[in-house]
Design a protein around this motif. Structure first.
Motif, PDB file in Angstrom:
ATOM      1  N   THR A 139       0.789  -1.240  -0.021  1.00  0.00           N
ATOM      2  CA  THR A 139      -0.076   0.168   0.063  1.00  0.00           C
ATOM      3  C   THR A 139       0.884   1.227   0.043  1.00  0.00           C
ATOM      4  N   PHE A 140       1.782   1.528   0.986  1.00  0.00           N
ATOM      5  CA  PHE A 140       2.711   2.583   1.064  1.00  0.00           C
ATOM      6  C   PHE A 140       3.634   2.760  -0.246  1.00  0.00           C
ATOM      7  N   VAL A 141       3.561   1.642  -1.024  1.00  0.00           N
ATOM      8  CA  VAL A 141       4.626   1.670  -2.139  1.00  0.00           C
ATOM      9  C   VAL A 141       3.979   2.556  -3.325  1.00  0.00           C
ATOM     10  N   LYS A 156       2.738   7.283  15.061  1.00  0.00           N
ATOM     11  CA  LYS A 156       3.482   7.246  16.453  1.00  0.00           C
ATOM     12  C   LYS A 156       2.315   7.494  17.379  1.00  0.00           C
ATOM     13  N   ARG A 157       1.211   8.279  17.162  1.00  0.00           N
ATOM     14  CA  ARG A 157      -0.143   8.564  18.192  1.00  0.00           C
ATOM     15  C   ARG A 157      -0.581   7.226  18.583  1.00  0.00           C
ATOM     16  N   VAL A 158      -0.808   6.324  17.475  1.00  0.00           N
ATOM     17  CA  VAL A 158      -1.679   5.010  18.006  1.00  0.00           C
ATOM     18  C   VAL A 158      -0.811   3.987  18.580  1.00  0.00           C
ATOM     19  N   LEU A 159       0.419   4.012  18.392  1.00  0.00           N
ATOM     20  CA  LEU A 159       1.134   3.063  18.833  1.00  0.00           C
ATOM     21  C   LEU A 159       1.401   3.062  20.061  1.00  0.00           C
ATOM     22  N   LYS A 160       1.167   1.661  21.013  1.00  0.00           N
ATOM     23  CA  LYS A 160       1.739   1.826  22.320  1.00  0.00           C
ATOM     24  C   LYS A 160       3.166   1.894  22.516  1.00  0.00           C
ATOM     25  N   LYS A 161       3.667   2.472  23.779  1.00  0.00           N
ATOM     26  CA  LYS A 161       5.005   2.620  23.749  1.00  0.00           C
ATOM     27  C   LYS A 161       5.641   1.318  23.603  1.00  0.00           C
ATOM     28  N   GLY A 162       6.714   0.982  23.044  1.00  0.00           N
ATOM     29  CA  GLY A 162       7.518  -0.235  22.699  1.00  0.00           C
ATOM     30  C   GLY A 162       6.835  -0.886  21.593  1.00  0.00           C
ATOM     31  N   ALA A 163       5.711  -0.562  21.011  1.00  0.00           N
ATOM     32  CA  ALA A 163       5.243  -1.329  19.995  1.00  0.00           C
ATOM     33  C   ALA A 163       5.826  -1.086  18.794  1.00  0.00           C
ATOM     34  N   ILE A 164       5.496  -2.090  17.879  1.00  0.00           N
ATOM     35  CA  ILE A 164       6.314  -2.148  16.555  1.00  0.00           C
ATOM     36  C   ILE A 164       5.576  -2.007  15.272  1.00  0.00           C
ATOM     37  N   GLY A 165       6.022  -1.356  14.270  1.00  0.00           N
ATOM     38  CA  GLY A 165       5.405  -0.949  13.006  1.00  0.00           C
ATOM     39  C   GLY A 165       5.971  -1.750  11.887  1.00  0.00           C
ATOM     40  N   VAL A 166       5.491  -2.227  10.908  1.00  0.00           N
ATOM     41  CA  VAL A 166       6.435  -2.885   9.881  1.00  0.00           C
ATOM     42  C   VAL A 166       5.527  -2.204   8.463  1.00  0.00           C
ATOM     43  N   ILE A 167       6.510  -1.481   7.891  1.00  0.00           N
ATOM     44  CA  ILE A 167       6.116  -0.809   6.521  1.00  0.00           C
ATOM     45  C   ILE A 167       6.597  -1.290   5.448  1.00  0.00           C
ATOM     46  N   HIS A 168       6.017  -1.545   4.328  1.00  0.00           N
ATOM     47  CA  HIS A 168       6.589  -1.960   2.961  1.00  0.00           C
ATOM     48  C   HIS A 168       6.350  -0.754   2.475  1.00  0.00           C
ATOM     49  N   TYR A 169       7.457  -0.207   1.516  1.00  0.00           N
ATOM     50  CA  TYR A 169       7.488   0.926   0.854  1.00  0.00           C
ATOM     51  C   TYR A 169       8.312   0.871  -0.314  1.00  0.00           C
ATOM     52  N   SER A 170       7.952   1.808  -1.530  1.00  0.00           N
ATOM     53  CA  SER A 170       8.542   1.739  -2.606  1.00  0.00           C
ATOM     54  C   SER A 170      10.209   2.345  -2.348  1.00  0.00           C
ATOM     55  N   ASN A 171      11.079   1.686  -3.204  1.00  0.00           N
ATOM     56  CA  ASN A 171      12.536   2.213  -3.081  1.00  0.00           C
ATOM     57  C   ASN A 171      13.066   2.586  -4.308  1.00  0.00           C
ATOM     58  N   LYS A 172      12.671   3.914  -4.736  1.00  0.00           N
ATOM     59  CA  LYS A 172      13.227   4.251  -6.233  1.00  0.00           C
ATOM     60  C   LYS A 172      14.698   4.373  -6.364  1.00  0.00           C
ATOM     61  N   LYS A 173      15.618   3.785  -5.564  1.00  0.00           N
ATOM     62  CA  LYS A 173      16.932   3.597  -5.761  1.00  0.00           C
ATOM     63  C   LYS A 173      17.076   2.385  -6.536  1.00  0.00           C
ATOM     64  N   LYS A 208      17.104  -5.475   0.904  1.00  0.00           N
ATOM     65  CA  LYS A 208      17.450  -6.551   0.014  1.00  0.00           C
ATOM     66  C   LYS A 208      16.517  -7.719  -0.341  1.00  0.00           C
ATOM     67  N   LEU A 209      15.558  -7.763   0.637  1.00  0.00           N
ATOM     68  CA  LEU A 209      14.734  -9.104   0.199  1.00  0.00           C
ATOM     69  C   LEU A 209      13.762  -8.930  -1.026  1.00  0.00           C
ATOM     70  N   LEU A 210      13.540  -7.616  -1.290  1.00  0.00           N
ATOM     71  CA  LEU A 210      12.725  -7.539  -2.219  1.00  0.00           C
ATOM     72  C   LEU A 210      13.264  -6.454  -3.268  1.00  0.00           C
ATOM     73  N   ASN A 211      12.882  -6.656  -4.767  1.00  0.00           N
ATOM     74  CA  ASN A 211      13.953  -6.005  -5.753  1.00  0.00           C
ATOM     75  C   ASN A 211      13.329  -4.711  -5.968  1.00  0.00           C
ATOM     76  N   HIS A 212      12.321  -4.078  -5.475  1.00  0.00           N
ATOM     77  CA  HIS A 212      11.619  -3.011  -5.772  1.00  0.00           C
ATOM     78  C   HIS A 212      11.216  -2.015  -4.672  1.00  0.00           C
ATOM     79  N   SER A 213      11.163  -2.814  -3.512  1.00  0.00           N
ATOM     80  CA  SER A 213      10.745  -2.045  -2.628  1.00  0.00           C
ATOM     81  C   SER A 213      11.600  -2.416  -1.310  1.00  0.00           C
ATOM     82  N   SER A 214      11.329  -1.742  -0.144  1.00  0.00           N
ATOM     83  CA  SER A 214      11.975  -2.140   1.252  1.00  0.00           C
ATOM     84  C   SER A 214      10.921  -2.259   2.258  1.00  0.00           C
TER      85      SER A 214
END
Ligand code: SAM
Length: 220
Positions: A139-141, A156-173, A208-214
């Motif tokens: 989606t963020f790609v 930032k607001r909705v996460l609890k303290k110490g909570a984790i977020g995983v974001i897949h996004y486009s890597n134009k490099k 590295k895992l994905l060839n067009h995104s991080s």
């Protein structure tokens, strides 16, 4: 934004009688199945082996029966299915047509789903410090840095303290992102800036895992 509204048309096509596909999202590869011939020959597709690694590395370690999960841009539930054992999962979508689809697809777990229709890049309907694990893939790609910046402050607001977020996004490099006009003009250093500007920490960053995104793993 207009471009991102188009996904509901894709949903109608998948549900149409002509379609041989089982679920919306299968067209991008299914993590727990064989890589198809089409996935293998199309450089913009990710193999199922790699998608399975996403599940193993970026979902399984973080989701427990006590987790409150937030997924942004679920589509047909390709990743939502890995949150079915969580205590509660809130799905955020720009196109609310997917909510009915998810309720039907995951009938037995629907009571633990919450749904929020975003106007674009906000999570106003999600309570502050309520989320243990945030996940977004595919989606963020398609979201430009300005939209991600806005989302990041809400994350930032909705996460609890110490909570984790995983974001897949486009890597134009990466060349394969450069060749794809639907991918946004993001790259890993821009992502790290957005994470730190919002007072969050980067705990893992995978270009590295994905060839067009991080994939970035952040923590509050
Ligand atoms: C390419 S699909 C990916 C769906 C799913 N995550 C997957 O990997 O199968 C992108 C999804 O994000 C949703 N979407 C697009 N822009 C969004 C936004 N700004 N906020 C939330 N969802 C969005 C679309 O409606 C669509 O369901």
């Amino acid at each position: 934004m207009k471009w991102n509204r188009r996904w509901s048309k894709g949903l109608k096509a998948v549900l149409g009688s002509e379609s041989r596909q089982k679920y919306f999202g299968d067209q991008w590869g299914i993590p727990d199945s064989e890589t198809t011939f089409f996935q293998r020959i199309n450089p913009l597709r990710i193999t199922s082996e790699k998608l399975a690694q996403v599940v193993e590395t970026y979902i399984e370690p973080y989701v427990t029966p006590n987790s409150v999960v937030l997924e942004i841009g679920s589509g047909g539930g390709r990743w939502t299915k890995y949150f079915l054992n969580a205590k509660e999962t809130t799905v955020v979508e720009l196109n609310p047509e997917f909510f009915t689809y998810l309720r039907d697809r995951f009938d037995g777990s629907a009571s633990r789903f919450r749904f929020y229709t975003t106007t674009g890049y906000e999570l106003d309907g999600i309570p502050t410090e309520s989320v243990d694990f945030l996940f977004t893939f595919g989606t963020f790609v398609h979201i430009e840095p300005e939209g991600i910046r806005s989302y990041m402050a809400h994350i930032k607001r909705v996460l609890k303290k110490g909570a984790i977020g995983v974001i897949h996004y486009s890597n134009k490099k990466r060349i394969r992102a450069k060749l794809n006009p639907s991918f946004s003009r993001m790259n890993p250093s821009m992502m790290e800036s957005l994470v730190y500007q919002n007072g969050l920490k980067v705990i893992q960053h995978d270009a590295k895992l994905l060839n067009h995104s991080s994939i970035v793993v952040l923590q509050k």
